[in-house]
Enzyme design. Structure first.
Site, short mmCIF file in Angstrom:
data_model
loop_
_atom_site.label_atom_id
_atom_site.label_comp_id
_atom_site.label_asym_id
_atom_site.label_seq_id
_atom_site.Cartn_x
_atom_site.Cartn_y
_atom_site.Cartn_z
CG ASP A 326 -2.10 -0.88 1.06
OD1 ASP A 326 -2.61 -1.13 -0.19
OD2 ASP A 326 -3.01 -1.23 1.88
CD GLU A 329 2.03 -3.05 -5.25
OE1 GLU A 329 2.99 -4.07 -5.68
OE2 GLU A 329 1.18 -3.25 -4.65
CD GLN A 334 -1.16 8.78 -5.38
OE1 GLN A 334 -0.89 9.35 -6.36
NE2 GLN A 334 -1.03 7.43 -5.44
CG ASN A 413 -10.59 -2.18 0.32
OD1 ASN A 413 -9.64 -1.86 -0.37
ND2 ASN A 413 -10.64 -3.23 0.94
CE1 TYR A 414 -8.73 -2.85 6.57
CE2 TYR A 414 -8.92 -4.04 4.72
CZ TYR A 414 -8.83 -4.11 6.08
OH TYR A 414 -9.39 -5.25 6.89
CG ASP A 415 -11.27 4.56 5.76
OD1 ASP A 415 -11.93 3.51 5.15
OD2 ASP A 415 -11.53 5.65 5.44
CE1 TYR A 416 -4.55 -0.83 6.90
CE2 TYR A 416 -4.67 0.50 4.72
CZ TYR A 416 -4.52 -0.90 5.36
OH TYR A 416 -4.56 -1.90 4.92
CG HIS A 471 -3.94 -5.31 7.27
ND1 HIS A 471 -4.61 -4.26 6.49
CD2 HIS A 471 -5.04 -5.96 7.74
CE1 HIS A 471 -5.62 -4.76 6.34
NE2 HIS A 471 -6.17 -5.61 7.04
CG ASP A 619 23.16 7.18 12.73
OD1 ASP A 619 22.00 6.77 13.51
OD2 ASP A 619 23.15 8.10 11.69
CG HIS A 630 -9.01 -8.68 9.02
ND1 HIS A 630 -9.10 -7.48 8.59
CD2 HIS A 630 -10.01 -9.48 9.63
CE1 HIS A 630 -10.42 -7.23 9.08
NE2 HIS A 630 -10.71 -8.17 9.50
CU LIG Z 1 -8.04 -6.37 7.15
#
Ligand SMILES: [Cu+2]
Ligand SMILES: *[C@@H]1O[C@H](CO)[C@@H](O)[C@H](O)[C@H]1NC(C)=O
Ligand SMILES: *[C@@H]1O[C@H](CO)[C@@H](O)[C@H](O)[C@H]1NC(C)=O
Ligand SMILES: *[C@@H]1O[C@H](CO)[C@@H](O)[C@H](O)[C@H]1NC(C)=O
Ligand SMILES: *[C@@H]1O[C@H](CO)[C@@H](O)[C@H](O)[C@H]1NC(C)=O
Ligand SMILES: *[C@@H]1O[C@H](CO)[C@@H](O)[C@H](O)[C@H]1NC(C)=O
Ligand SMILES: *[C@@H]1O[C@H](CO)[C@@H](O)[C@H](O)[C@H]1NC(C)=O
Ligand SMILES: *[C@@H]1O[C@H](CO)[C@@H](O)[C@H](O)[C@H]1NC(C)=O
Length: 676
Positions: A326, A329, A334, A413-416, A471, A619, A630
């Site tokens: 996600d 790609e 965006q 479709n997914y909201d994060y 995910h 460092d 899921h």
């Molecule tokens: Cu899921």
């Protein structure tokens, strides 16, 4: 630059507003080196690139990824510690596609000139642009085989909406064209199109030529019904749960933080919030003021989501390839949603707009990308009641208030919901909230008992299979604990049997610490052993002699279940361990490689780490993969209640003692403000 949730609140934000305006008016030389590109800079990049391409009229130019080139870390630190130091050179990278090739163009923004233009000829591709995906989904409407296939299914073609899916890589030897596959959904009678897939039809689009190059109609399945898929309250049938009494978070004196451009200061914290098409939010230069030592101390040079890998588990022809990256790609930045005051963020939130370069290279304003607010959620920062002393009760308790920087990425479709939270105790907490709409598959089944085959998911509604998937959020965490030279210490908790058999106890546990010498020592898979993972500065110790450190406390320990030779897992080999530590390298930033679409796994964190470099007292960068397996359930239909996970970076022997002992509680408000 910024806007506020409520007009009347502007009065309270006046000092802040003035500071914002003065930043906007500040001379260009004082710009923070880590600021995202300004609209003017994006325009400049576009014109430089376009002017460099001859015979433009015959060429389509697509700006796939445009970002400031990371300035040298030492120069940033120098600039940051001494305001008189000049800003490091301001450069930008543009990954541009034209004439069927990918160009990596480096631009000097100060000199307004192209420094280099290199053609990348490997098999992979950069981030999609929204405009090309929009063009791609419009193609089926005028594609006769598609129109016929929809007619055959008795669906109104204009209500069929398609979505673009990256094609992945499944062992092809030849370089493939730049493509996406289309899966379509039926929107007639519901806005929740993702719950209504038109199964069995797959199209392939060549993105460079913008035409359909593959069409397959393999089988039909009933389109799940529209009934029950709505989520807009105006369209839902009663009964509803009655509303709660009003709840709000008020700060009549305004927020306690200051925003100056992209820099935020709040209580003992200072940090910078950047923005990137691929990563979304980038937290930089987070430092904390140590009140005992009377000095500011470095904690996190940079933190962001480097990749988000979402493989689906369905092996059928229409689904097997759905193994999405996600960030690399699609671009989490965006797909940033415009946050809605009072709903996405509380009333005391301040909002920040951002810009990215659109597909045509022009600046695209993204309104309300970030909200920044103080969270006062009724939690306890610390407390104690002491009753042991006769005739008195000692009771001390402090309410927790923290600072939250939030963005939401809605990738189709997914909201994060992606939060970075800073506590006065020194903890940094990253939280991911998963909500929105599942990817579902249409099927003939309406009851679990009918299912006698592998359906790769759960029947969550009639004709609707919620597909199993994962995910994996891979965070880049460049901790600089009290400076750049750090080590990674893993402490295993071991059960020990007492050597002395006379002891009434038969076991205890003890801490066995080991400092990782090379990268191989620092690869951790959770679930094998209890481990405490601390990034320490071996050169800085507390009065007691403990090295100062910050500990990773994961909330999720899930790891991949795909076999390591499965193609998606080769590309996502950076998830094979939950934790990796690498020496800092300016070009090792994207765990899935600079080019992720159709990547083959030869430029990932896992391949860089094969060099097994030394990481002790150097460092170093810690990479943490937070995984969520899921297997959908009916509650995820028609829209999923937020499922949260995250991690904490917590000071560990960093302070001499409890740093929040001397936190002063928030100033009391006059009672009338919250009168009933
Ligand atoms: Cu899921
Ligand atoms: C560019 O255009 C000029 C004149 O319009 C033409 O002579 C030349 O061949 C073109 N070059 C390329 C590489 O297409
Ligand atoms: C430019 O894109 C259009 C469609 O967007 C396409 O028809 C045309 O062939 C492309 N031109 C070149 C030179 O690739
Ligand atoms: C396009 O690519 C071809 C070969 O791949 C090359 O000959 C031509 O010069 C290129 N055109 C431009 C405008 O760069
Ligand atoms: C990965 O392999 C491809 C060829 O398959 C090559 O073009 C590319 O440069 C390689 N990338 C790295 C980082 O090795
Ligand atoms: C479109 O939706 C309406 C309302 O749900 C329904 O009555 C109608 O049959 C649907 N039409 C088609 C072609 O699916
Ligand atoms: C930084 O990483 C890149 C890619 O892994 C590598 O090619 C380069 O040699 C590294 N640079 C240093 C200084 O190690
Ligand atoms: C609270 O009330 C006192 C006395 O009425 C007043 O002087 C003060 O300004 C008020 N403070 C705020 C924040 O409203």
């Amino acid at each position: 630059m910024s806007k506020f949730s409520h007009f009347k609140l502007i009065l309270f934000f006046l000092p802040l507003l003035i500071s914002l305006l003065s930043t906007a008016a500040a001379p260009a030389g004082r710009r923070h080196p880590l600021d995202p590109l300004s609209p003017d800079e994006i325009e400049l990049i576009r014109s430089l690139v376009i002017n460099s391409i001859r015979n433009l009229s015959t060429t389509n130019v697509t700006f796939q990824y445009v970002a400031p080139a990371d300035p040298n870390k030492q120069s940033v630190l120098l600039w940051h510690s001494n305001p008189k130091t000049p800003s490091p050179p301001r450069r930008a990278t543009a990954i541009v596609r034209y004439n069927s090739s990918t160009h990596e163009i480096l631009i000097d923004l100060d000199k307004k000139a192209i420094i280099s233009d290199r053609v990348y000829s490997g098999p992979a591709y950069s981030v999609f642009t929204l405009s090309e995906l929009l063009d791609a989904v419009a193609l089926p409407q005028s594609h006769p085989p598609f129109v016929a296939a929809m007619k055959k299914r008795k669906l109104k073609v204009k209500d069929v909406i398609c979505a673009c899916y990256s094609v992945g890589w499944f062992g092809e030897k030849m370089k493939q064209r730049r493509m996406v596959k289309l899966q379509c959904y039926y929107s007639n009678g519901s806005v929740n199109l993702y719950m209504r897939p038109v199964e069995g039809v797959t199209m392939t689009v060549n993105l460079d030529e913008m035409k359909i190059i593959g069409f397959r109609d393999r089988y039909e399945a009933p389109v799940p019904k529209a009934d029950g898929t709505e989520y807009r309250p105006s369209m839902l049938k009663p009964p509803f749960l009655p509303p709660l009494n009003g709840v709000k978070m008020v700060q009549p004196e305004g927020p306690s933080f200051k925003v100056n451009g992209h820099s935020i200061s709040w209580s003992n914290w200072e940090l910078h919030v950047g923005f990137d098409k691929r990563a979304g939010s980038i937290i930089s230069l987070a430092s904390i003021y140590d009140i005992e030592k009377q000095k500011r101390r470095q904690v996190l040079y940079k933190g962001f989501i480097s990749e988000l890998f979402v493989p689906y588990m369905d092996l059928t022809e229409e689904w097997y390839y759905r193994t999405f990256f996600d960030a690399g790609e699609y671009g989490l930045g965006q797909y940033a949603a415009s946050l809605e005051p009072l709903r996405d963020c509380p009333e005391n939130a301040v909002f920040m707009d951002t810009y990215i370069a659109a597909g045509d290279g022009r600046p695209m304003k993204m309104a309300n990308t970030f909200c920044i607010f103080e969270r006062h959620a009724g939690d306890i920062m610390w407390r104690h009641t002491e009753r042991a002393i006769s005739n008195r009760i000692i009771r001390e308790t402090r309410a927790e208030v923290s600072l939250v920087v939030r963005m939401v990425a809605t990738v189709a479709n997914y909201d994060y919901v992606l939060d970075w939270e800073f506590k006065q105790s020194g903890s940094i907490i990253a939280t991911v909230g998963l909500t929105g709409l599942l990817a579902v598959k249409a099927s003939k089944y309406t009851h679990r008992d009918q299912i006698k085959e592998e359906v790769y998911g759960t029947l969550i509604s009639e004709n609707t299979i919620g597909a199993n998937h994962d995910h994996f959020f891979t965070y880049y965490l460049d901790l600089d604990v009290d400076g750049g030279s750090n080590s990674f210490v893993k402490s295993n908790l071991r059960t020990v049997r007492p050597p002395n058999t006379d002891n009434p106890r038969k076991s205890y546990w003890t801490v066995v610490s080991e400092t990782a010498k090379t990268e191989a020592d620092a690869r951790i898979k959770f679930g094998r052993q209890e481990a405490e993972l601390v990034v320490v500065n071996p050169n800085r110790r507390t009065r007691m002699g403990n090295p100062v450190g910050y500990r990773l406390i994961p909330k999720s320990t899930a790891g991949p279940l795909l076999s390591v030779d499965d193609y998606p897992q080769i590309r996502a080999a950076f998830t094979n361990y939950n934790v990796w530590v690498t020496p800092y390298n300016i070009s090792e930033k994207w765990a899935s490689g600079l080019y992720t679409d159709q990547s083959r796994g030869n430029d990932t964190l896992a391949t860089w780490s094969l060099r097994n470099r030394e990481i002790e007292n150097k460092d170093i960068v810690m990479w943490y993969t937070l995984g969520v397996h899921h297997a959908p359930c009916q509650e995820d239909f028609p829209l999923m209640p937020t499922l949260s996970s995250g991690f904490e970076l917590r000071p560990t022997n960093f302070f001499e003692s409890n740093p929040v002992l001397k936190v002063t509680p928030p100033r009391p408000l006059n009672r009338s403000v919250c009168a009933h």
